[in-house]
Scaffold this active site. Sequence first.
Site, PDB file in Angstrom:
ATOM      1  CE  LYS A 103      23.419 -67.252  43.766  1.00  0.00           C
ATOM      2  NZ  LYS A 103      24.666 -66.964  43.056  1.00  0.00           N
ATOM      3  NE  ARG A 143      30.138 -69.488  37.723  1.00  0.00           N
ATOM      4  CZ  ARG A 143      29.434 -69.346  38.833  1.00  0.00           C
ATOM      5  NH1 ARG A 143      29.115 -70.418  39.557  1.00  0.00           N
ATOM      6  NH2 ARG A 143      29.044 -68.170  39.259  1.00  0.00           N
ATOM      7  CE1 TYR A 160      14.417 -99.174  51.918  1.00  0.00           C
ATOM      8  CE2 TYR A 160      14.689 -96.807  52.199  1.00  0.00           C
ATOM      9  CZ  TYR A 160      13.896 -97.900  51.882  1.00  0.00           C
ATOM     10  OH  TYR A 160      12.588 -97.717  51.527  1.00  0.00           O
TER      11      TYR A 160
END
Length: 380
Positions: free
Chosen positions: A47, A145, A267
């Site tokens: 997958k 699930r 940053y």
Amino acid sequence: MQDTSPNPFPADLYGGRLTIDTDAIAANWSSLKSKLTGGAECAATIKANAYGTGQTETALRLHQEGCRTFFVAVPTEAVSLRQTLPNATIYALDGLFPGTADLLIQHNIRPVLGSLEELKEWAATCTAAGRSFDAAVHVDTGIHRLGLSGEEFLSALADPSLMGAFQPNLLMSHLACGSTPDHPMNRTQLQTFKTLTDPFKGISRSLANSAGVLLGEDYHFDLVRPGISLFGGRAFDHGENPMRPVAKVEVRIMIVRNVPAGDTIGYSAAETAKRPLRNAVVAAGYADGLLRRAGSSDDRPGGFAMIGDHKVPILGRISMDMITLDVTDIPEHLVKRGAFVEMLGPNVAAADLAAYAETIDYEYLTSLGRRFERVYGPLA
Ligand SMILES: *Cc1c(COP(=O)(O)O)cnc(C)c1O
């Protein structure tokens, strides 16, 4: 193996290169298969674009190695895999989306039916067509699930109006805690799966993902469906990882610069140079799947990359398109504009990098390389 997906641009225009070794994927599959002493079939779960390695290339190579049964997640993956492998057995783990039974049948895809509703819709489609089409039935043994509850499962399998309509050729369930071999839930799920499926011994059974393969023969049943181990990832959270790495990410150095002690990098000024530093700025970032969370700050170390045999720490935040590396102690001839740095591969395990990013190697692999040049071949 030949490069089957030519890149649209000249190599020098890419910020990074993703090399995938499908021979290593095949070797990992064979090594898992050799553990199946009880004679279970070794399928492959590919997958999410084969965990980032490329569905088509990986499927073809595994098929060549002898793999005949494949699991993907969503129906789009299944239909695209059918174009690649006209004769393989293909299961869609996400099951049956509403109204799609005819499409799956048309492409000879077997849904892993995960609820009573899905099971009824599949059976009704078969009845209407007057033919009995293959599907797997997923029973939940604790992960909550997908999967029919134990009660639903037993009543459905005893119902001839459902079971007489289609061909249930695989009964399966999924482990919640396989990555922790000592977790008591593994034994509990194994026992629940046995109890629920023992009355239907004529139908093949499957419980094991990669971790389940390593848990031993009790978990193998008739078919195993490893994913992450094929791709060199970690099935168990701890201990040696015996699988071969299959992917390497190398990123180009854009500039090398000096940063005085006391100045900050990147940053949010998250990282301060504690001494005069030499930094290499490389051309990939979180948009390329190098997860932002693996950056460093004054409070928390970040991940690392490799230049030759040298470990180079990530300095400061990971940006969308660039990462800064500390190359202060690296011989100058290795740190040249345009040179490549290994961000992941044989010397930087996805699992190690994942530890800094507070995730698992699955996430690294499946996120990789949307903007990289892709090369199929050996990693060395
Ligand atoms: C993803 C998945 C697998 C493969 O799991 P790995 O841990 O990658 O080996 C097997 N079965 C099911 C149901 C899955 O969702």
